[in-house]
Design an enzyme around this catalytic site. Structure first.
Site, PDB file in Angstrom:
ATOM      1  N   SER A 179       0.812  -1.224   0.000  1.00  0.00           N
ATOM      2  CA  SER A 179       0.000   0.000   0.000  1.00  0.00           C
ATOM      3  C   SER A 179       0.843   1.270   0.000  1.00  0.00           C
ATOM      4  CB  SER A 179      -0.956   0.007   1.206  1.00  0.00           C
ATOM      5  OG  SER A 179      -1.797  -1.125   1.187  1.00  0.00           O
ATOM      6  N   ARG A 180       2.039   1.177  -0.525  1.00  0.00           N
ATOM      7  CA  ARG A 180       2.933   2.337  -0.652  1.00  0.00           C
ATOM      8  C   ARG A 180       3.364   2.927   0.694  1.00  0.00           C
ATOM      9  NH1 ARG A 180       3.333   0.210  -4.729  1.00  0.00           N
ATOM     10  NH2 ARG A 180       3.292   1.060  -6.843  1.00  0.00           N
ATOM     11  N   LEU A 181       3.228   2.158   1.764  1.00  0.00           N
ATOM     12  CA  LEU A 181       3.695   2.611   3.077  1.00  0.00           C
ATOM     13  C   LEU A 181       5.130   2.122   3.264  1.00  0.00           C
ATOM     14  CD1 LEU A 181       0.471   1.873   5.168  1.00  0.00           C
ATOM     15  CD2 LEU A 181       1.228   4.056   4.218  1.00  0.00           C
TER      16      LEU A 181
END
Length: 566
Positions: free
Chosen positions: A559-561
């Site tokens: 999730s692009r974290l």
């Protein structure tokens, strides 16, 4: 791929062998004179040389990209297509005088199907696979593909309603059962296959099938056809992959009624059958890398070349891709602050060793970014001169200055036509790390190249390491200085003789009349130093060392974290 920079001049870039070569994008390389054995040994004081052949790359037009895809695209019009009779004769010849067995061909065919699927549909997004297998060889291909897909990281299921009791097929079932791959009966399949599966492998009928499909395959084919209606009405449907022939199609005439299966991928085997000309889906692959020259000559087959060690090759044009939709959801271990080494160089070494252990291609490849003394984008210095517009005597002086500049660019120093503003550009290129220690990161290059000219005016640079297989990257920034002549001399003579000669011949960032000139100069040097044990290092070649002032370690996360530690 031959490209032209500008309309009137043919430009050929000459690159030193220090630039890494990717199999995905290359233009043309000169033959490797030395073929060193691969080595996993690594010295932190000085990286063991990882020589590569001298590369000569044709420049391309601005904005133009060329090269080979992992599954090389072939022109569909130049490929042979087989009739049903010819396909049967080819199989008989393979299994007759040429000595192939059915299980050999089935294994190669199933592996080709699995690799074709893995080429397009990654297991991170298309994980659940249902292989619907018929009673014949086509079904056997599907069983083999399911086994390989399991090992590729997919979660396969098998529907095999009419099992063939021959030992070959029973053995394949046993192999799948030993992997705990579920077998589903027709009654256990949901009415709407889109709910439970991401990929449906249509391995029901091959080119030898005649007549209309009988139960339960007629209903299974209808389920696949109905998926397109579900997609139109409510949701994304799973992709359909047909093995050799879309089930229900005529081998030569294709989907005669126009209401048959419409697969997203067709994997033709041995050679495409005539019906494949009617295939309009986005992905058409050829698999079965086993056709010997005797068969190709007998049937006058024009078949594509398989790239590298691949078991599949794409036929026809690749689909139009929505670049904005390309994304990867990274699955990686957490990279927490308490896990970071106190010394960033130690952390770099730790990650580099992980990249070596993962057997990634050229883990020491790094992007080197430099800029000139002004640090401006291309053209900004011209815009500054244009405002305000000169008047009176200044206008005449400005006009004369532009005429003089034009003369310099086109006649006096034509080689600078491209480079006249190079010192103002921020530029990047791939180079190979050749040493790292407490003093910094070392690489070698031509001291007359664009990057060297920029470093002479602005001795600061940035390095970027990207290890795709580990979802990791490291950014390093700092000041740059030349290494000692002794260090450059030592490394130069550790390289293969071919690479040493290539370094002398290659005049980086300059225009040369053509690649034949480079080859001729290379041959002349080869003859000149044929009886000498030591080739003198040119003065314009040597190393640089970046002294790190800033590190950033990046670990991709879902999730692009992403985890970033500066």
């Amino acid at each position: 791929m031959r490209g032209v920079l500008g309309k009137s001049r043919k430009m050929i870039c000459s690159l030193l062998s220090q630039a890494p070569v990717s199999p995905a994008y290359y233009y043309r390389s000169s033959p490797s004179i030395y073929k060193p054995k691969p080595s996993n040994r690594f010295s932190w004081g000085f990286l063991a040389p990882i020589p590569s052949p001298a590369i000569r790359v044709f420049c391309s037009k601005p904005g133009e990209v060329g090269g080979l895809m992992a599954s090389s695209v072939q022109n569909q019009g130049s490929i042979s297509y087989l009739t049903q009779r010819e396909a049967a004769e080819v199989d008989e010849t393979l299994m007759g005088p040429l000595g192939f067995s059915v299980d050999q061909l089935m294994e190669l065919a199933g592996l080709s199907v699995a690799t074709s699927i893995a080429e397009v549909y990654k297991p991170s997004e298309y994980n659940r696979v249902l292989a619907i297998c018929g009673p014949g060889n086509n079904g056997g291909d599907g069983l083999v593909a399911a086994r390989h897909l399991y090992h590729f990281g997919y979660k396969p299921f098998v529907c095999y309603p009419k099992r063939t009791q021959k030992p070959l097929y029973s053995g394949l079932v046993t192999q799948l059962e030993s992997l705990s791959i579920p077998f589903l009966s027709v009654d256990e399949l949901p009415m709407d296959l889109s709910k439970d599966f991401d990929i449906l492998v249509d391995a029901m009928f091959g080119f030898s099938f005649h007549g209309a499909p009988r139960p339960p395959f007629d209903d299974l084919i209808k389920k696949l056809i109905n998926l397109h209606y579900y997609e139109q009405v409510q949701r994304k449907s799973p992709v359909i992959v047909s093995v050799d022939i879309p089930s229900g199609w005529h081998v030569e005439e294709g989907d005669v009624g126009g209401d048959g299966i419409k697969p997203d991928m067709l994997v033709s085997l041995t050679a495409p059958k005539l019906c494949a000309k009617k295939f309009s889906g986005p992905h058409h692959f050829l698999g079965g890398r086993f056709v010997p020259p005797a068969i190709a000559e007998k049937y006058k087959l024009q078949l594509p070349q398989y790239p590298g060690m691949s078991m599949c090759v794409r036929i026809g044009k690749p689909p139009q891709i929505d670049i904005s939709a390309l994304r990867e959801n990274y699955i990686s271990p957490e990279f927490l602050e308490e896990q970071v080494e106190a010394d960033p160089l130690d952390q770099f070494r730790k990650w580099f060793e992980d990249a070596m252990a993962a057997n990634l291609k050229e883990p020491n490849a790094m992007a080197l970014s430099t800029t000139g003394k002004e640090g401006k984008p291309h053209g900004s210095e011209i815009r500054a001169l244009r405002a305000p517009a000169p008047n009176g005597i200044l206008k005449k002086i400005w006009k004369l200055f532009k005429l003089w500049l034009n003369f310099l660019k086109n006649f006096a120093f034509p080689s600078t036509k491209y480079d006249i503003h190079a010192c103002y550009l921020s530029s990047s290129r791939m180079v190979l790390l050749k040493g790292v220690d407490k003093d910094g990161f070392v690489w070698f290059t031509n001291y007359e190249s664009q990057k060297a000219r920029q470093l002479s005016e602005n001795p600061h640079a940035a390095l970027l390491f990207y290890w795709d297989g580990l979802n990791r990257q490291v950014r390093v920034e700092g000041s740059v200085e030349k290494v000692s002549d002794e260090e450059s001399e030592q490394y130069f003579h550790s390289r293969p003789r071919g690479s040493q000669l290539g370094a002398i011949v290659s005049k980086q960032s300059t225009v040369v009349p053509g690649r034949l000139v480079l080859h001729q100069q290379y041959k002349e040097l080869e003859e000149k130093y044929s009886k000498e044990s030591l080739i003198p290092k040119p003065k314009y070649w040597g190393g640089y060392r970046l002294k790190p002032e800033r590190f950033e370690f990046w670990q991709g996360q879902p999730s692009r974290l992403h985890d970033r530690v500066l």
